[in-house]
Structure formats: structure tokens, C-alpha cells
Design a protein around this motif. Structure first.
Motif, PDB file in Angstrom:
ATOM      1  N   CYS A   1       0.842  -1.196   0.000  1.00  0.00           N
ATOM      2  CA  CYS A   1       0.000   0.000   0.000  1.00  0.00           C
ATOM      3  C   CYS A   1       0.878   1.248   0.000  1.00  0.00           C
ATOM      4  O   CYS A   1       2.103   1.162   0.105  1.00  0.00           O
TER       5      CYS A   1
ATOM      6  N   LEU B   1      -3.216  -9.592   3.687  1.00  0.00           N
ATOM      7  CA  LEU B   1      -4.650  -9.795   3.518  1.00  0.00           C
ATOM      8  C   LEU B   1      -4.951 -11.292   3.505  1.00  0.00           C
ATOM      9  O   LEU B   1      -4.189 -12.078   2.936  1.00  0.00           O
TER      10      LEU B   1
ATOM     11  N   ASP C   1     -12.723  -2.674   5.926  1.00  0.00           N
ATOM     12  CA  ASP C   1     -11.604  -2.386   5.021  1.00  0.00           C
ATOM     13  C   ASP C   1     -11.304  -3.590   4.146  1.00  0.00           C
ATOM     14  O   ASP C   1     -11.311  -4.737   4.614  1.00  0.00           O
ATOM     15  N   TRP C   2     -11.049  -3.337   2.887  1.00  0.00           N
ATOM     16  CA  TRP C   2     -10.704  -4.325   1.866  1.00  0.00           C
ATOM     17  C   TRP C   2     -11.895  -5.196   1.461  1.00  0.00           C
ATOM     18  O   TRP C   2     -11.730  -6.209   0.788  1.00  0.00           O
TER      19      TRP C   2
ATOM     20  N   SER D   1     -14.929  -1.331  -0.488  1.00  0.00           N
ATOM     21  CA  SER D   1     -14.063  -0.480   0.340  1.00  0.00           C
ATOM     22  C   SER D   1     -13.184   0.430  -0.519  1.00  0.00           C
ATOM     23  O   SER D   1     -12.713   0.046  -1.596  1.00  0.00           O
TER      24      SER D   1
ATOM     25  N   THR E   1     -10.268   1.290   0.360  1.00  0.00           N
ATOM     26  CA  THR E   1      -8.860   0.965   0.605  1.00  0.00           C
ATOM     27  C   THR E   1      -8.192   0.336  -0.615  1.00  0.00           C
ATOM     28  O   THR E   1      -6.968   0.326  -0.717  1.00  0.00           O
ATOM     29  N   TRP E   2      -8.978  -0.176  -1.556  1.00  0.00           N
ATOM     30  CA  TRP E   2      -8.387  -0.746  -2.767  1.00  0.00           C
ATOM     31  C   TRP E   2      -7.644   0.302  -3.589  1.00  0.00           C
ATOM     32  O   TRP E   2      -6.781  -0.046  -4.395  1.00  0.00           O
TER      33      TRP E   2
ATOM     34  N   LYS F   1      -5.014  -4.197  -7.993  1.00  0.00           N
ATOM     35  CA  LYS F   1      -6.432  -4.036  -7.719  1.00  0.00           C
ATOM     36  C   LYS F   1      -7.269  -4.863  -8.688  1.00  0.00           C
ATOM     37  O   LYS F   1      -8.201  -5.563  -8.287  1.00  0.00           O
TER      38      LYS F   1
ATOM     39  N   LEU G   1      -9.336  -7.774  -6.778  1.00  0.00           N
ATOM     40  CA  LEU G   1     -10.688  -7.335  -6.430  1.00  0.00           C
ATOM     41  C   LEU G   1     -11.706  -7.903  -7.402  1.00  0.00           C
ATOM     42  O   LEU G   1     -11.576  -7.742  -8.617  1.00  0.00           O
TER      43      LEU G   1
ATOM     44  N   TRP H   1     -11.910 -10.239   1.028  1.00  0.00           N
ATOM     45  CA  TRP H   1     -10.598 -10.020   1.646  1.00  0.00           C
ATOM     46  C   TRP H   1     -10.764  -9.205   2.919  1.00  0.00           C
ATOM     47  O   TRP H   1     -11.688  -8.401   3.042  1.00  0.00           O
TER      48      TRP H   1
ATOM     49  N   THR I   1      -7.946  -7.637   6.372  1.00  0.00           N
ATOM     50  CA  THR I   1      -6.575  -7.624   6.887  1.00  0.00           C
ATOM     51  C   THR I   1      -6.396  -8.717   7.926  1.00  0.00           C
ATOM     52  O   THR I   1      -7.357  -9.182   8.557  1.00  0.00           O
TER      53      THR I   1
END
Length: 687
Positions: free
Chosen positions: A268, A275, A290-291, A295, A297-298, A306, A310, A319, A321
Motif C-alpha cells: 500500500c 490480507l 476495510d478491503w 471499500s 482501501t483498494w 487491484k 478485487l 478479503w 486484513t
């Protein structure tokens, strides 16, 4: 030809009936004889030992939840083109029904990641066309041996003809529903699958050994453990905290089992992040933090990473964390399939010994060890002599020993009598003992155990890996309380040992030396993992060019640095210039598959494919190209003579499969995709 009910299906043989059971034990049915009889009489099998009636569903609260108008129908009555199993279907295609058997389904979906083990449980040569007689057979590991379970294919459906329990996202596939019925028969009824521990099903599917990690007390090297497990022959599942099955605000389901299907290290903008990829057996309802699929965060990842990771589908897979995983899940269950993967030690042979025993009230049900003595010494006692197999010489280096204790069900129906709390103790003993007699109370009063249960667990299995100096040990399996009765199976795995019960009249010890079929490959990956935690193009070239490609004969390939850079570009999700050992293991599986299909068409061993051979090879690998496109691929990836060598074939196949995955991740309707200009340029120039 019309088929009718079978008149011979009630013929089956009962084992010894236990007077404490309220129903007969699992019948022993001759699948081949029943199938042959049905085919000869032109009838469909009807299983009288697990009939298409409410008695097979259950006898409790489940009956009140059944839809009105419940019927039992065979797959040919439910679909015009029923199929038992399809290798072309997506791996995760099963959806949970109205039973709370997510523990069974999560374990099953983990099983589908290992085709060889899946085919052991689910014989994939069964069908609704060839030799179809409405009879199917499945295999389960049942307390020391693989046992067949025979069923008919009548499945419970509602008035609309929809399966009430497990179903497939592909409405014409029925292997999951039939396997669930066979497992229900093994456990007593469908209702006996209502609630359970995922570790139970993992053992029944594999005969492996499970290890349960309390995530609230997870070791500091959890990420390393998961990395090892994801590229080894293991099945990984997890469970949220106990409670009513309800969907929380964050999208997770309380009191629910999930399958862990992947682990990725991504880069990131603020640094690396681990993940984990999870699958909900419902086939829907996903994590919202998140994720998650929606989200933001991608956006912290590169466009390529991505796109490849994704997938915005409500398919139950998502996914999150590693930190969120530890915070929201209670237990992580890892099932190890082969003894050679029990530790970092790599060996060619392991010895596997299994012994059966019984805790009997007034005789061998001594309960746990207590400070003031008690009756602990009455428990069954097993002698273990362990050493390293170094030309028979004794060694002072510690030996890896895995001990597994399983308790047998106390009733034909799995849930009618709950598990008792079990555990085992390990003691060191000197050589001056009489191995014909059990050790007396005085031994336990003066001897401290080397290993003892931190807590007695009401589980089907408890296990522990021990590092023992070569020598002689005593293993004492026990229940937490004295005077309780149950049967058990005690298993020991090590490089070399002798294991038997002290004072037992039986001289039969079942010992099996296990040749780990993947031992050499596991050693290969272990060494690479130790040397190259991350692999760059130069290291990849060195690895590939020092391997012997057995199927290619004298035409051993040479991977240039440029070719390795091109391969790396397709696998390197975070644009770091390296791939992880997990990604390399996936690449290796692909290379082994490419090698086989290439060799099959390269009949003269020239090391090259012409146009016709290339077209046939790609078709066998699952990619169908038109004649014109195949010719263009030969021009693009082949040499001046319009022939393609193995290295170029690998590059072509990786690119084709990679682009196929990208398309599937991006398309909304299966017909087309939309890309912004930067994404398009990145895919074309870098992949």
C-alpha cells in the motif's frame, strides 16, 4: 426403457448392535452388488437403511422448520441435464441450505482445493448417464480407516422443486447435495449435521490431523504459519465467536464457519499489508470493512494489483486484513494432510501407528491426574519408544512426534450424546521397567509429566506436536472426569518408533510407513522458501534452469532472463519486482500442467509444437482459439519456422490464463468490460 423402484435394495448387512444405541449402526452395503442388481432388474436403487422419509431428516426441531409439501426427487427429475460433477465449474460453487451445517460446508470447500483428496471422498466417475441406477457411493475416514457410504439419489426439495439443503450455484450439479446426504447418513440424520466443529468434518474428509489456534492468543508468527500452510498440503478453516447465527453490522455472521482460501502480501501507499481471503459457505453475505468489495482501501494499491485481486461479486468471498481477522474470528483450524508436513523437518518416511482403546467404568476410566493420587493410574497406558532412523543408531537430537487422540461417538446419532472432555499426558520412563504390566500409582506420584493438557476439551480430536529426545515414553489418554465411558483412537506419527499398549492381550499393532508422494516437492519448496522469501527474475531463472523437466526428455528448456522477466511481470501483483513463495508455488503447479500437455502433443520429442499441435494442446489446457487466432499466436510467440518451444508456450499460456482471469474479474455480464485508459495501458504494456 423405463426404470422403476428396486425390489432388492433392502438387502444389507448389519454390524454388531450395541445395546446402548437407540438405532442400528451404519449398514455395510455392497455397492457393486447393489448396482449390478439394479442394472440387471432395470430399476432405481432405494436405500431402505436411509429412506426418503422424515426419519432420515430427523426427529427434533428441524422437522418444524421444513417447508410445506416436502418431496424427495432424483436429479433427473429436477433438471433436464443433471451432472454429478464438472471440472469446468468454479471451485467454490456450493451454497448452504436451511441446515446449520456451515462447519461441514466450510470444510468441504477447503477440500475442493485438493483435487486428489476430493476424488478420494467423492469418486468423480459417477454420473446420471453411464450405468445410472440411482445409487451413489462416497468415502469417509472413520476412526482409523476409510469406509464407504452408499445412498440413493432421492433428495429433499420444496414444492417449487428447489433443494432444501446444500445446493450448487450451477443448478445442474448435484455432487454437493449427494455428499451431504451421505454424510448425514454417516452421522445419523440430516438433523445430526445441525451445528458442529469444522475440525470434525476436516478429519472425516481427510484422515488428517487438525490443529486449532485460539486467535485471541495467536502466536506472534501467525503470518508465517499461514504462509506455510497456504503453500503446503493443508486445509484451513475458521470460526467466528459462538452465538446465535445472525449477520452483524460488519457483514460477518456470528457463530459461523468460513473457509480460508488465500493469503496475500500487498504493498500500500503506507507500506506492506497482509490480507486473508475468506469464503462464506452461504455463497453470499460478505465483510463490509476495510478491503471489502466496496471499500475505498483498494485505491491504495497499484491498478494491476487491484484488478487481479478485487472481484465485486456477491459470492460470499472477500478479503480482510490479518489484524481484522484476528479481531473478529475466534478459532483458526488447520488440517495437515501428510505427516511429512508436520514440521520443518523433511524426511522420506514417517511411521504411523493407530491403536484403539476404551475407558470403562470401574476398570480403565481413571480420569485426570490429581495431586493427591486418585485413580489416574487406571487409565489405558501406551508405551512409545522413539528414535531417529539414522542407520539404526540412537541419536540425542530431538525427534518430532505428533500425537492425536480422537473419541468415538457414543451413539449412532452424532448429536444425541455430546463429546466428553478429553486429553492425554506424556511421561518419560527409564529402561528398567516390566512392559508386561501397567505402571503402578507410585510411578505417577513421583513422576511429573513432560506434557499435559492445558485444558480438557470437549472435541472430537485433540492433538499436539512434541519434540522428544530419543528414548522411551508413556502416553496416558484420559477423560477429565473418572467413571465416564467412551471409546477412543490414539494415533502417533514420527520418523521411527514402536508404539503399543502396556498389559494388552492383543499383539496386533497397526503400523503403516507412509511414503509422502509429495515429499520431494515439499522439500524443494521448503528449501526455496528458506533461501528466497521473495524471488526476483534472476533467482527465478536460476531455479527454472536447474530443474529437471521429466516429461520433456532430452528437449530440456532454457529460460532466458527476458523470459523470466516476462513471467514475473504477469505474477508480480504489487510491482515489487518479486513474487512470494506462495505465488511461486501456484506458478509451479501451472508449469507442471503445461509440461504434461506439451509433452502429449510433442510426440517426436523435438521440443517444438507446430500449428495443429499448438491448437490441440491449448484446447486440452482449456483454452479454445479460432484457427486464425492460433496462427497469430504462433507468429507472435513462435520462431521463424512457425514452431513454438516450451518456454514460449509457457509465456503464451500464462498470458492467456491471466487475461482470462482479468476479464472474468472485470466483466459484469460475461460479454464485455470497460477500462479507463491508464488501466488499459498498464494491462497491455506490463502484463
Amino acid at each position: 426403457m423405463s426404470l422403476g423402484p428396486c425390489s432388492i435394495c433392502g438387502v444389507w448387512k448389519l454390524g454388531q448392535r450395541d445395546s446402548s444405541q437407540a438405532s442400528p449402526p451404519l449398514p455395510q452395503q455392497d455397492f457393486e452388488a447393489l448396482l449390478a442388481g439394479c442394472l440387471q432388474d432395470r430399476c432405481l436403487f432405494e436405500d431402505s437403511s436411509f429412506p426418503a422419509t422424515l426419519s432420515s431428516v430427523g426427529s427434533g426441531s428441524l422437522l418444524r422448520k421444513l417447508p410445506p409439501g416436502l418431496q424427495w426427487k432424483r436429479p433427473p427429475e429436477l433438471h433436464s441435464n443433471p451432472q454429478f460433477y464438472s471440472a469446468q465449474a468454479k471451485r467454490l460453487d456450493l451454497c448452504q441450505g436451511m441446515l446449520r451445517d456451515c462447519w461441514f460446508l466450510a470444510a468441504l470447500q477447503a477440500l475442493t482445493r485438493h483435487q486428489d483428496i476430493l476424488s478420494r471422498v467423492v469418486p468423480l466417475n459417477q454420473s446420471f448417464t453411464e450405468n445410472y441406477a440411482g445409487i451413489f457411493r462416497f468415502w469417509f475416514w472413520h476412526f482409523g480407516s476409510w469406509v464407504p457410504v452408499v445412498i440413493d439419489d432421492r433428495l429433499p426439495v420444496n414444492e417449487a422443486g428447489q433443494l432444501v439443503f446444500v445446493s450448487s450455484a450451477y443448478k445442474n450439479l448435484f455432487w454437493g447435495a449427494l455428499l451431504e446426504k451421505a454424510y448425514a447418513k454417516l452421522c445419523g440424520s440430516y438433523e445430526d449435521l445441525h451445528c458442529g466443529q469444522v475440525s470434525e468434518a476436516l478429519v472425516d474428509f481427510t484422515g488428517g490431523v487438525t490443529m486449532t489456534i485460539n486467535l485471541a492468543e495467536a502466536p506472534g508468527n501467525l503470518c508465517d504459519l499461514l504462509a506455510q500452510a497456504t503453500y503446503s498440503r493443508t486445509l484451513i478453516c475458521c470460526q467466528t465467536r459462538s452465538g446465535k447465527v445472525k449477520v452483524l453490522e460488519n457483514g460477518l455472521v456470528d457463530g459461523h464457519a468460513y473457509t480460508l482460501t488465500g493469503l496475500r502480501k500487498v504493498t500500500c501507499k503506507y507500506g506492506p499489508e497482509y490480507l486473508v481471503k475468506l469464503r462464506n459457505p452461504w455463497g453470499k453475505v460478505e465483510w463490509k470493512g476495510d478491503w471489502s468489495d466496496s471499500s475505498s482501501t483498494w485505491e491504495l494499491l497499484s491498478p494491476k494489483e487491484k484488478i487481479l485481486l478485487l472481484r465485486k461479486d456477491n459470492d460470499g468471498e472477500f478479503w480482510m486484513t490479518l489484524q481484522d481477522f484476528k479481531a473478529h474470528f475466534r478459532h483458526l483450524v488447520i488440517c495437515k494432510l501428510t505427516p511429512g508436513l508436520l514440521s520443518q523437518e523433511v524426511g522420506k518416511k514417517w511411521t504411523y501407528t493407530v491403536r484403539e482403546g476404551r475407558w470403562e467404568k470401574g476398570r480403565t476410566a481413571g480420569g485426570r491426574m490429581k495431586a493427591w493420587g486418585g485413580t489416574f493410574w487406571k487409565n489405558p497406558q501406551f508405551l512409545l519408544s522413539v528414535w531417529r532412523p539414522e542407520e539404526g543408531r540412537r541419536s540425542l537430537s530431538p525427534c518430532s512426534v505428533l500425537v492425536s487422540l480422537l473419541q468415538k461417538p457414543r451413539h449412532r446419532h452424532r448429536t444425541w450424546k455430546p463429546h466428553l472432555a478429553i486429553g492425554f499426558y506424556v511421561f518419560w520412563i527409564s529402561k528398567d521397567y516390566d512392559d508386561r504390566k501397567t505402571l503402578p500409582p507410585a510411578f505417577f506420584q513421583r513422576s511429573a509429566p513432560l506434557s499435559k493438557p492445558a485444558v480438557f476439551l470437549k472435541e472430537k480430536e485433540v492433538s499436539q506436536e512434541l519434540w522428544l529426545q530419543p528414548g522411551t515414553y508413556l502416553i496416558v489418554p484420559c477423560l477429565s472426569e473418572a467413571h465416564q465411558e467412551a471409546e477412543f483412537v490414539l494415533r502417533v506419527f514420527s520418523r521411527k518408533h514402536v508404539f503399543y499398549e502396556i498389559g494388552s492381550n492383543s499383539s496386533v499393532v497397526f503400523v503403516k510407513e507412509i511414503e509422502d508422494q509429495n515429499e520431494g516437492q515439499n522439500e524443494f519448496f521448503t528449501k526455496i522458501f528458506e533461501k528466497y522469501p521473495d524471488i526476483n527474475a534472476v533467482q527465478l531463472q536460476n531455479i527454472l534452469n536447474h530443474m529437471h523437466w521429466s516429461s520433456l526428455g532430452r528437449a530440456q528448456p532454457f529460460f532466458s532472463l527476458e523470459a523470466c522477466q516476462a513471467i514475473l511481470a504477469m505474477l508480480d501483483l504489487n510491482a515489487s519486482g518479486t513474487v512470494s513463495i506462495q505465488e511461486f508455488r501456484d506458478l509451479w503447479k501451472q508449469l507442471m500442467r503445461y509440461q504434461e500437455v506439451f509433452h502429449k502433443q510433442d510426440k517426436d520429442g523435438s521440443g517444438y509444437l507446430n500449428w495443429a499441435q499448438l491448437r490441440a494442446t491449448m484446447r486440452e489446457a482449456g483454452i479454445v482459439l479460432s484457427d486464425d487466432v492460433c496462427q497469430l499466436m504462433l507468429i507472435r510467440y513462435g520462431g521463424p519456422s512457425l514452431r513454438m518451444d516450451f518456454v514460449s508456450f509457457v509465456h503464451l499460456m500464462l498470458r492467456a490464463e491471466n487475461m482470462e482471469e482479468v476479464f472474468q474479474n472485470l466483466t459484469q455480464d460475461g460479454k464485455g468490460i470497460y477500462l479507463e485508459k491508464p488501466e488499459w495501458l498498464m494491462l497491455i504494456l506490463y502484463s
